[in-house]
Structures are given as C-alpha cells and as structure tokens.
Design a protein around this motif. Sequence first.
Motif, mmCIF file in Angstrom:
data_model
loop_
_atom_site.group_PDB
_atom_site.id
_atom_site.type_symbol
_atom_site.label_atom_id
_atom_site.label_comp_id
_atom_site.label_asym_id
_atom_site.label_seq_id
_atom_site.Cartn_x
_atom_site.Cartn_y
_atom_site.Cartn_z
ATOM 1 N N ALA A 14 0.814 -1.223 0.000
ATOM 2 C CA ALA A 14 0.000 0.000 0.000
ATOM 3 C C ALA A 14 0.842 1.265 0.000
ATOM 4 O O ALA A 14 0.486 2.264 -0.636
ATOM 5 C CB ALA A 14 -0.934 -0.010 1.211
ATOM 6 N N GLU A 15 1.989 1.230 0.702
ATOM 7 C CA GLU A 15 2.827 2.424 0.789
ATOM 8 C C GLU A 15 3.387 2.821 -0.566
ATOM 9 O O GLU A 15 3.437 4.004 -0.919
ATOM 10 C CB GLU A 15 3.975 2.185 1.785
ATOM 11 C CG GLU A 15 3.529 2.052 3.227
ATOM 12 C CD GLU A 15 3.021 0.667 3.593
ATOM 13 O OE1 GLU A 15 2.720 0.447 4.781
ATOM 14 O OE2 GLU A 15 2.918 -0.201 2.687
ATOM 15 N N GLU A 21 0.093 6.815 -6.718
ATOM 16 C CA GLU A 21 -1.229 7.417 -6.925
ATOM 17 C C GLU A 21 -1.233 8.897 -6.571
ATOM 18 O O GLU A 21 -1.913 9.697 -7.231
ATOM 19 C CB GLU A 21 -2.272 6.645 -6.119
ATOM 20 C CG GLU A 21 -2.524 5.253 -6.702
ATOM 21 C CD GLU A 21 -3.337 4.355 -5.796
ATOM 22 O OE1 GLU A 21 -3.570 4.765 -4.617
ATOM 23 O OE2 GLU A 21 -3.735 3.268 -6.238
ATOM 24 N N ARG A 22 -0.463 9.288 -5.544
ATOM 25 C CA ARG A 22 -0.359 10.711 -5.212
ATOM 26 C C ARG A 22 0.300 11.504 -6.339
ATOM 27 O O ARG A 22 0.056 12.701 -6.493
ATOM 28 C CB ARG A 22 0.444 10.895 -3.920
ATOM 29 C CG ARG A 22 -0.319 10.560 -2.658
ATOM 30 C CD ARG A 22 0.362 11.134 -1.425
ATOM 31 N NE ARG A 22 1.717 10.630 -1.252
ATOM 32 C CZ ARG A 22 2.018 9.538 -0.550
ATOM 33 N NH1 ARG A 22 1.048 8.843 0.044
ATOM 34 N NH2 ARG A 22 3.266 9.151 -0.419
ATOM 35 N N ALA A 23 1.114 10.810 -7.120
ATOM 36 C CA ALA A 23 1.771 11.469 -8.250
ATOM 37 C C ALA A 23 0.899 11.466 -9.502
ATOM 38 O O ALA A 23 1.341 11.892 -10.584
ATOM 39 C CB ALA A 23 3.100 10.788 -8.548
ATOM 40 N N GLY A 24 -0.333 10.979 -9.366
ATOM 41 C CA GLY A 24 -1.251 10.976 -10.499
ATOM 42 C C GLY A 24 -1.107 9.774 -11.416
ATOM 43 O O GLY A 24 -1.619 9.784 -12.542
ATOM 44 N N ASP A 290 7.599 -6.251 6.276
ATOM 45 C CA ASP A 290 8.563 -5.150 6.361
ATOM 46 C C ASP A 290 9.331 -5.012 5.052
ATOM 47 O O ASP A 290 9.508 -3.902 4.526
ATOM 48 C CB ASP A 290 9.550 -5.401 7.507
ATOM 49 C CG ASP A 290 8.859 -5.682 8.820
ATOM 50 O OD1 ASP A 290 8.558 -4.727 9.542
ATOM 51 O OD2 ASP A 290 8.608 -6.863 9.098
ATOM 52 N N ALA A 291 9.803 -6.155 4.527
ATOM 53 C CA ALA A 291 10.574 -6.122 3.287
ATOM 54 C C ALA A 291 9.700 -5.712 2.114
ATOM 55 O O ALA A 291 10.146 -4.963 1.231
ATOM 56 C CB ALA A 291 11.197 -7.489 3.027
ATOM 57 N N SER A 296 8.544 -2.027 -2.134
ATOM 58 C CA SER A 296 7.538 -1.243 -2.854
ATOM 59 C C SER A 296 7.883 0.247 -2.845
ATOM 60 O O SER A 296 7.743 0.933 -3.863
ATOM 61 C CB SER A 296 6.149 -1.462 -2.248
ATOM 62 O OG SER A 296 5.670 -2.746 -2.544
ATOM 63 N N ILE A 297 8.339 0.737 -1.713
ATOM 64 C CA ILE A 297 8.697 2.157 -1.621
ATOM 65 C C ILE A 297 9.889 2.467 -2.522
ATOM 66 O O ILE A 297 9.894 3.466 -3.247
ATOM 67 C CB ILE A 297 8.992 2.543 -0.158
ATOM 68 C CG1 ILE A 297 7.684 2.546 0.642
ATOM 69 C CG2 ILE A 297 9.672 3.906 -0.066
ATOM 70 C CD1 ILE A 297 7.878 2.650 2.134
#
Length: 320
Positions: A14-15, A21-24, A290-291, A296-297
């Motif tokens: 999700a992160e 998604e915040r970047a469009g 955690d990984a 993903s980030i």
Amino acid sequence: MTTTIVTVGGRMAAEGLAMLERAGIECISTEPYPTKPEVLALIDKHQPAALVVRLVELVDRDMLAASRKLKIVAKHGVGTNDIDVAAAKALGIPVIMATGANAHSVAEHALGLILALTKDFLRQDGHIRNGLWDKKLYAGSELRGRKLGLVGFGLIGQILARMVAPIGMQVSAYDPFAPEEAFSGGVTRATSLDTLLAECDVVSLHCPLTDGTRNLIGAREIALMKPTAYFINTARGEVVDEPALVAALQAGRIAGAGLDSFAEEPPVASPLWQLPNVLLTPHVAGVTEDARRAVSIMTATNVLAFLRGEPLARNLHARV
C-alpha cells in the motif's frame, strides 16, 4: 493524459501504491502468476509507461513490445531471471531492481533455516505431534565453533556474516567479484569454491542467477561437502542441480538442506517433499511485510524518478 503502470504478478504494498497514486499515476495489477494472454491483454489495453515485475514466470519480448509507451521495467525485488533482459536491451528499455531493500529479510530467513536444521526442530516437532516424547531422539548441535560458507558475498551475505558472529561461527566467503574491503569482521576469503565446500559445516547460497552460476552446485560440488554439512538456498533454484541435490539428500551424503527457492516455481510434485532432512519454504525469504513495504517504496521511488528524468536511489540496470 494519465500515466499508467502495470504490476505483473500481484499488487505492490500500500505504501508504494500510495506514492504512485499521489503522483497521479494509474496503477493496475494482475493476480500472482498470471498467464501470458492475461498479461498481454492488460498491457495492450492500458499501454503502460512502466512495468513492475513481481510474481510471474517470465516477462518476455512479446509483453515488453505490447506497450508503445513502455519506458522502464522495474523488478519488485532483485534478480531478473523472470525478465527477458536481452529483449529489453534490444528494445531500448532499461531494467532496474530494488537492490538491498529486502536484504535483511533474506539474511534472517537463511539464519532461521540454519538454526532450524542444526537444532533438529523439524523432527522434534513431528515427534511431539505424533505423541512421541523421547529426548534420546534429539539430534541437535551447536553452531558455536562451526564454519559457515557463503557462496556470494553481496549485501545479503555480509549481513548474514554479521548475524552469526555473536553466535561464535567462523565465516568464509567465495565471491570472485566482491571487493577486498567487503572481507572484514573476521570473514575469510575462500581461495576457491571447492575449498569452501570441503571446509564448511553450513553452505549458504547468496549469488545471483547468471549464465556463470546456473547449475553452479552440482553432483561434483555436493560430493565435496562434509557428510555432516547443511546446505541452504535462499538465492535462486536454478543455481543448483536439483536432481543431484535430491540424490545426495536421499543417500545421506549431506546432513540436510533448507530451501526457499526451486528450479521450477511454483514447483510440481518433487522428491524433496518426502525427505525428512529437508526444510522447505515457498520462496518467501524476501517478502516479509517489512521487506515488501521497503521494496515497494524503493520501486515506486525509482519508477517515479525515472519517469521524471531524476536520478535513481538505486540505479542498477540489469546486465545482459
């Protein structure tokens, strides 16, 4: 016009999705291990600017060529054996990885397999579940004073070496590409793979899958190991000649194995499943929650940076 990213083989954490998604960015994903027609249909429909590769057999040339807008392929993790890197290079599409994001998770998993095997956890658990309480059947041993051999000495191997030092294990590593400065904290550099295999009580694989490492560990190499040694693989299944490993385990030529990766994934019925001296996990060493968040980030950060023309946090293009 909206930029689209397709994740092949299951959703990102999700992160990472939230960053995109915040970047469009429009984020679309398949289920784990999708069929080739499913992937091709999705890519053809959405024409993504990036592919994120998670759980899939192979992202091949047809998939890479299906989007006229494709600019980058990002592996959600490390290891690009599930991506046709040669085809990507021919098409001018860079392939990047989330190098190091799940290294600690994999190192911990390898240590867990080592401890479970040397402490005889699997057999003891089975005895109790079958109503047997007999301490004379315990076959555990200590790791203190034993020698751990690491085949591949990148970040994962280096973390594992630091983890076992307080236990009192000696560590030797074989990696012709590792710089001399990596060998610190008492880790010795093995002069050859054969020497490492013959001397060590536990052999743990941490090398990538390349043309040079495919079937690196075969019948000849396994025969060099001590009959009391344990074999650990949290790298790639194809680095090992699996039938040769099965034969050695069946014959008791080595004491046991802890395996998180296999020649075929998901694996079909295998003799490994029937062996009492083998501990199996389904290629999950690097996918703790955690990984998964960290990978993903890092993946989202690098895809966004690439699409914006900015430097990458981990700029590692896969080599052909």
